[in-house]
Motif scaffolding. Structure first.
Motif, PDB file in Angstrom:
ATOM      1  N   LEU A   1     -52.930 -12.048  10.828  1.00  0.00           N
ATOM      2  CA  LEU A   1     -50.958 -11.312  11.492  1.00  0.00           C
ATOM      3  C   LEU A   1     -50.985 -12.732  11.472  1.00  0.00           C
ATOM      4  O   LEU A   1     -50.690 -13.393  12.723  1.00  0.00           O
ATOM      5  CB  LEU A   1     -51.649  -9.870  12.348  1.00  0.00           C
ATOM      6  N   GLN A   2     -49.332 -13.019  10.749  1.00  0.00           N
ATOM      7  CA  GLN A   2     -48.375 -13.692  11.209  1.00  0.00           C
ATOM      8  C   GLN A   2     -47.141 -13.074  10.553  1.00  0.00           C
ATOM      9  O   GLN A   2     -46.934 -12.745  10.096  1.00  0.00           O
ATOM     10  CB  GLN A   2     -49.215 -14.905  10.409  1.00  0.00           C
ATOM     11  N   ILE A   3     -46.216 -13.422  11.485  1.00  0.00           N
ATOM     12  CA  ILE A   3     -44.992 -13.496  11.860  1.00  0.00           C
ATOM     13  C   ILE A   3     -44.051 -14.498  11.915  1.00  0.00           C
ATOM     14  O   ILE A   3     -44.574 -15.758  12.629  1.00  0.00           O
ATOM     15  CB  ILE A   3     -44.579 -12.179  12.786  1.00  0.00           C
ATOM     16  N   ASP A   4     -43.403 -14.787  11.157  1.00  0.00           N
ATOM     17  CA  ASP A   4     -42.363 -15.750  10.717  1.00  0.00           C
ATOM     18  C   ASP A   4     -41.467 -16.167  12.154  1.00  0.00           C
ATOM     19  O   ASP A   4     -40.701 -14.706  12.762  1.00  0.00           O
ATOM     20  CB  ASP A   4     -41.638 -16.102   9.579  1.00  0.00           C
ATOM     21  N   ASP A   5     -41.007 -16.959  12.449  1.00  0.00           N
ATOM     22  CA  ASP A   5     -39.669 -17.352  13.499  1.00  0.00           C
ATOM     23  C   ASP A   5     -38.778 -17.541  12.833  1.00  0.00           C
ATOM     24  O   ASP A   5     -38.352 -17.444  11.953  1.00  0.00           O
ATOM     25  CB  ASP A   5     -40.147 -18.916  14.456  1.00  0.00           C
ATOM     26  N   SER A   6     -37.613 -16.715  13.968  1.00  0.00           N
ATOM     27  CA  SER A   6     -36.123 -16.579  12.908  1.00  0.00           C
ATOM     28  C   SER A   6     -35.543 -17.133  13.851  1.00  0.00           C
ATOM     29  O   SER A   6     -34.860 -16.941  14.510  1.00  0.00           O
ATOM     30  CB  SER A   6     -35.792 -14.562  13.050  1.00  0.00           C
ATOM     31  N   ILE A   7     -33.939 -17.542  12.846  1.00  0.00           N
ATOM     32  CA  ILE A   7     -32.888 -18.385  13.612  1.00  0.00           C
ATOM     33  C   ILE A   7     -32.024 -17.556  12.972  1.00  0.00           C
ATOM     34  O   ILE A   7     -31.612 -16.591  11.609  1.00  0.00           O
ATOM     35  CB  ILE A   7     -32.913 -19.716  12.607  1.00  0.00           C
ATOM     36  N   GLY A   8     -31.159 -17.085  13.534  1.00  0.00           N
ATOM     37  CA  GLY A   8     -29.740 -16.214  13.024  1.00  0.00           C
ATOM     38  C   GLY A   8     -28.355 -16.382  14.353  1.00  0.00           C
ATOM     39  O   GLY A   8     -28.407 -16.138  15.737  1.00  0.00           O
ATOM     40  N   LEU A   9     -27.903 -15.079  13.824  1.00  0.00           N
ATOM     41  CA  LEU A   9     -26.679 -15.432  14.985  1.00  0.00           C
ATOM     42  C   LEU A   9     -26.701 -14.426  15.720  1.00  0.00           C
ATOM     43  O   LEU A   9     -27.142 -13.173  15.617  1.00  0.00           O
ATOM     44  CB  LEU A   9     -25.284 -14.997  13.825  1.00  0.00           C
ATOM     45  N   ALA A  10     -25.768 -14.348  16.747  1.00  0.00           N
ATOM     46  CA  ALA A  10     -26.026 -12.985  17.958  1.00  0.00           C
ATOM     47  C   ALA A  10     -24.074 -13.172  18.078  1.00  0.00           C
ATOM     48  O   ALA A  10     -23.263 -13.835  18.154  1.00  0.00           O
ATOM     49  CB  ALA A  10     -26.611 -14.068  18.780  1.00  0.00           C
ATOM     50  N   ALA A  11     -23.695 -11.672  18.462  1.00  0.00           N
ATOM     51  CA  ALA A  11     -22.492 -11.368  19.143  1.00  0.00           C
ATOM     52  C   ALA A  11     -22.980 -11.084  20.668  1.00  0.00           C
ATOM     53  O   ALA A  11     -23.824  -9.472  20.720  1.00  0.00           O
ATOM     54  CB  ALA A  11     -21.225 -10.859  18.177  1.00  0.00           C
ATOM     55  N   GLN A  12     -21.716 -10.952  21.884  1.00  0.00           N
ATOM     56  CA  GLN A  12     -22.031  -9.891  22.669  1.00  0.00           C
ATOM     57  C   GLN A  12     -20.739  -8.892  23.335  1.00  0.00           C
ATOM     58  O   GLN A  12     -19.819 -10.364  23.639  1.00  0.00           O
ATOM     59  CB  GLN A  12     -22.724 -10.348  23.671  1.00  0.00           C
ATOM     60  N   VAL A  13     -21.084  -8.203  24.139  1.00  0.00           N
ATOM     61  CA  VAL A  13     -19.887  -7.529  24.977  1.00  0.00           C
ATOM     62  C   VAL A  13     -20.738  -8.045  26.140  1.00  0.00           C
ATOM     63  O   VAL A  13     -21.905  -7.166  26.768  1.00  0.00           O
ATOM     64  CB  VAL A  13     -18.815  -7.069  24.512  1.00  0.00           C
TER      65      VAL A  13
ATOM     66  N   VAL B   1     -24.736  -6.116  26.700  1.00  0.00           N
ATOM     67  CA  VAL B   1     -24.364  -5.626  25.078  1.00  0.00           C
ATOM     68  C   VAL B   1     -24.720  -6.810  24.271  1.00  0.00           C
ATOM     69  O   VAL B   1     -22.847  -7.102  23.985  1.00  0.00           O
ATOM     70  CB  VAL B   1     -24.485  -3.801  24.926  1.00  0.00           C
ATOM     71  N   ARG B   2     -24.913  -6.363  23.096  1.00  0.00           N
ATOM     72  CA  ARG B   2     -25.820  -7.596  22.219  1.00  0.00           C
ATOM     73  C   ARG B   2     -26.094  -7.241  21.420  1.00  0.00           C
ATOM     74  O   ARG B   2     -27.059  -6.897  21.259  1.00  0.00           O
ATOM     75  CB  ARG B   2     -25.622  -8.982  22.569  1.00  0.00           C
ATOM     76  N   TYR B   3     -25.788  -7.868  20.229  1.00  0.00           N
ATOM     77  CA  TYR B   3     -26.519  -7.500  18.363  1.00  0.00           C
ATOM     78  C   TYR B   3     -26.891  -9.228  17.985  1.00  0.00           C
ATOM     79  O   TYR B   3     -26.462 -10.337  18.136  1.00  0.00           O
ATOM     80  CB  TYR B   3     -25.688  -6.858  17.646  1.00  0.00           C
ATOM     81  N   ILE B   4     -27.980  -9.333  18.053  1.00  0.00           N
ATOM     82  CA  ILE B   4     -29.004  -9.634  17.234  1.00  0.00           C
ATOM     83  C   ILE B   4     -29.672 -10.460  15.543  1.00  0.00           C
ATOM     84  O   ILE B   4     -30.338  -9.044  15.169  1.00  0.00           O
ATOM     85  CB  ILE B   4     -30.138 -10.976  18.140  1.00  0.00           C
ATOM     86  N   ASP B   5     -29.007 -11.217  15.292  1.00  0.00           N
ATOM     87  CA  ASP B   5     -29.747 -11.132  13.488  1.00  0.00           C
ATOM     88  C   ASP B   5     -31.007 -11.556  13.602  1.00  0.00           C
ATOM     89  O   ASP B   5     -30.803 -13.479  13.804  1.00  0.00           O
ATOM     90  CB  ASP B   5     -28.341 -11.842  12.885  1.00  0.00           C
TER      91      ASP B   5
END
Length: 227
Positions: free
Chosen positions: A162-174, A190-194
């Motif tokens: 089982l292999q899961i690739d790393d991820s790079i994405g944007l994030a936003a928070q309040v 609280v924040r949202y992460i892509d």
């Protein structure tokens, strides 16, 4: 009447400016508390090397709570740079929607550990005279998956690796800080992460993969100290 006046005075003291100064250029704020990653995943259909894409199939990842650490350096009185870190999260990977003769494969596929450090620029709109310090932020997340392992039942069903690739994405928070004293504070954010990744395994020697947008909401409640 006395109770009403007391309640009113407390409310005014919370909302009005106070002698407690919040953040100024050069301040370093450290926060520690509980952080929960709550995936809102959107999974593509599972792609089997021989069968192709399996209609209705998908994978999911469970929520998890760990110790969260938060560091903010104030570049000006209103703008800061923030790093969110945490102890490793443990996620249970589940397989769902496999039809007919493959329905026995549904259930726990395996586990993975992951770390989602996030670097953000944060903005505090209020002056340093207010105890309440709301803020917003945007940044970049890097999520590293490691120590992936298949469950015992998945091994019996013919899965291997089982292999899961790393991820790079944007994030936003309040978020919101409340200054208890000049140094101590309590925080909620609280924040949202892509987070977009691909999980890969083998079933009876045949490659199986699936693209997943995990896209979690991240909640943190903490106490902090300003240096």
């Amino acid at each position: 009447m006395r109770k009403f006046l007391l309640a009113a005075s407390v409310l005014v003291s919370l909302l009005a400016p106070s002698i407690t100064h919040a953040y100024q250029q050069g301040d370093l704020i450290f926060r520690a508390g509980l952080v929960t990653v709550d995936p809102h995943e959107r999974s593509e259909e599972i792609d089997h090397a021989t069968l192709g894409k399996v209609p209705g199939s998908k994978v999911s990842l469970d929520s998890e709570t760990q110790l969260g650490l938060n560091y903010t350096y104030m570049m000006t009185d209103h703008f800061g740079v923030e790093l969110l870190a945490a102890t490793p999260f443990l996620g249970e990977v589940k397989l769902k929607g496999m039809p007919g003769p493959y329905s026995s494969l549904n259930g726990r596929l395996g586990d993975t550990k992951y770390l989602p450090p996030t670097l953000s620029v944060v903005y505090f709109p209020l002056s340093d005279l207010y105890r309440f310090q709301p803020y917003v932020g945007v940044g970049v997340n890097y999520t590293a998956f490691f120590k992936e392992s298949l469950g015992t039942s998945a091994h019996r069903d013919g899965f291997h690796q089982l292999q899961i690739d790393d991820s790079i994405g944007l994030a936003a928070q309040v978020g919101l800080d409340y200054m208890l004293t000049d140094q101590f504070l309590v925080n909620a954010q609280v924040r949202y992460i892509d987070i977009s990744t691909q999980a890969t395994t083998k079933l009876n020697g045949q490659k199986v993969d699936v693209d997943v947008n995990i896209d979690p909401m991240v909640y943190m409640f903490s106490v902090g100290y300003r240096f």
